[in-house]
Design an enzyme around this catalytic site. Structure first.
Site, PDB file in Angstrom:
ATOM      1  CB  CYS A  40      51.170  73.175  43.290  1.00 51.96           C
ATOM      2  SG  CYS A  40      51.696  74.812  44.210  1.00 51.96           S
ATOM      3  CG  ASP A  51      43.075  75.831  46.919  1.00 50.81           C
ATOM      4  OD1 ASP A  51      44.566  76.344  47.006  1.00 50.81           O
ATOM      5  OD2 ASP A  51      42.730  74.773  47.086  1.00 50.81           O
TER       6      ASP A  51
HETATM    7  O1  LIG Z   1      50.803  73.569  49.123  1.00 51.67           O
HETATM    8  C1  LIG Z   1      51.084  74.242  50.068  1.00 51.67           C
HETATM    9  O2  LIG Z   1      51.378  73.714  50.841  1.00 51.67           O
HETATM   10  C2  LIG Z   1      50.594  75.584  50.283  1.00 51.67           C
HETATM   11  C3  LIG Z   1      50.808  76.543  51.330  1.00 51.67           C
HETATM   12  C4  LIG Z   1      50.362  77.748  51.373  1.00 51.67           C
HETATM   13  C5  LIG Z   1      49.578  78.250  50.214  1.00 51.67           C
HETATM   14  C6  LIG Z   1      49.334  77.690  49.117  1.00 51.67           C
HETATM   15  C7  LIG Z   1      49.855  76.366  49.006  1.00 51.67           C
HETATM   16  N1  LIG Z   1      49.694  75.598  47.876  1.00 51.67           N
HETATM   17  C8  LIG Z   1      49.022  76.278  46.652  1.00 51.67           C
HETATM   18  C9  LIG Z   1      48.601  75.374  45.529  1.00 51.67           C
HETATM   19  O3  LIG Z   1      48.372  75.865  44.514  1.00 51.67           O
HETATM   20  C10 LIG Z   1      47.948  74.007  45.861  1.00 51.67           C
HETATM   21  O4  LIG Z   1      48.456  73.083  44.749  1.00 51.67           O
HETATM   22  C11 LIG Z   1      46.709  74.047  46.152  1.00 51.67           C
HETATM   23  O5  LIG Z   1      46.466  74.469  47.292  1.00 51.67           O
HETATM   24  C12 LIG Z   1      45.935  72.592  46.047  1.00 51.67           C
HETATM   25  O6  LIG Z   1      46.429  71.937  46.795  1.00 51.67           O
HETATM   26  P1  LIG Z   1      46.004  70.328  47.254  1.00 51.67           P
HETATM   27  O7  LIG Z   1      44.610  70.623  47.803  1.00 51.67           O
HETATM   28  O8  LIG Z   1      47.070  69.600  48.067  1.00 51.67           O
HETATM   29  O9  LIG Z   1      46.030  69.390  45.841  1.00 51.67           O
END
Ligand SMILES: O=C(O)c1ccccc1NCC(=O)[C@H](O)[C@H](O)COP(=O)(O)O
Length: 203
Positions: free
Chosen positions: A7, A126
């Site tokens: 993502c 999440d």
């Molecule tokens: O990734 C972002 O910046 C974000 C911002 C606002 C809403 C959702 C967002 N990401 C969504 C996702 O699916 C991410 O992959 C997920 O939250 C996991 O992130 P991480 O902990 O950095 O792997």
């Protein structure tokens, strides 16, 4: 076989790196406060460079329906992901399959929560962080995830190549989702980290 979504893709080269590493989907963030946000033109260019059989996911946070429809008119998204307080009725407005993201807090009954989105093809669990809708880079208590569930679990939050194999063994998800754990910096992915992450999931 557990599926992998990478993502927060902002560059065509990162989308290609994910595809070549064996990822099954890429996520594009249409939420402007995020450092990983993309506009419609950039998103279309990224998707157009993908080889076949890679799912493109568009991610929104409490967006106006008109904005979602505007993006869908310009960007060939296969799947939508809603990360805010969107209802099932709202999520079904766009005639696309959708995943609902839930930010897990201690004491949550996740089966009861998931049941509120019967139209979802998957529930993305999440981490919760006040004021941060997603992309926290932090794990949550995976023991909270019910073993007996009728919904497709997409596990997210603070995953990386060092913890994902353990997360998969414990939680048995349909898929995993990663953003920060495969980056050099916010929105800039690291191809070697992506490759290692996918290997840890699928090997
Ligand atoms: O990734 C972002 O910046 C974000 C911002 C606002 C809403 C959702 C967002 N990401 C969504 C996702 O699916 C991410 O992959 C997920 O939250 C996991 O992130 P991480 O902990 O950095 O792997």
């Amino acid at each position: 076989m557990v599926r992998v979504k990478v993502c927060g893709i902002t560059r065509p080269e990162d989308a290609l790196a994910a595809a070549e590493a064996g990822a099954d989907a890429i996520g594009l963030v249409f939420y402007s406060p995020s450092p990983r946000a993309v506009d419609s033109d950039s998103a279309r260019a990224i998707i157009e460079c993908l080889p076949p059989f890679i799912t493109s996911v568009g991610l929104f946070v409490d967006a106006a329906p008109e904005y979602v429809r505007e993006v869908l008119s310009k960007v060939p998204l296969d799947l939508l992901q809603f990360h805010g307080d969107e209802t099932d009725a709202y999520c079904q407005l766009f005639s696309r399959p959708y995943m609902k993201a839930l930010r897990v807090r201690s004491g949550d009954d996740l089966n009861a929560l998931a049941a509120r989105w019967p139209g979802a093809c998957g529930i993305l669990l999440d981490s919760f962080k006040q004021g941060v809708p997603g992309g926290t880079g932090e794990v949550f208590d995976w023991s909270m995830i019910p073993v007996n569930r009728t919904w497709n679990l997409i596990l997210a939050g603070g995953l990386d190549a060092d913890n994902v194999a353990g997360a998969v063994a414990l939680c048995q998800p349909w898929a995993v989702d990663v953003s920060g754990g495969v980056e050099k910096s916010k929105g800039i992915k690291d191809a070697a980290k992506i490759t290692r992450f996918v290997h840890e999931v699928k090997a």
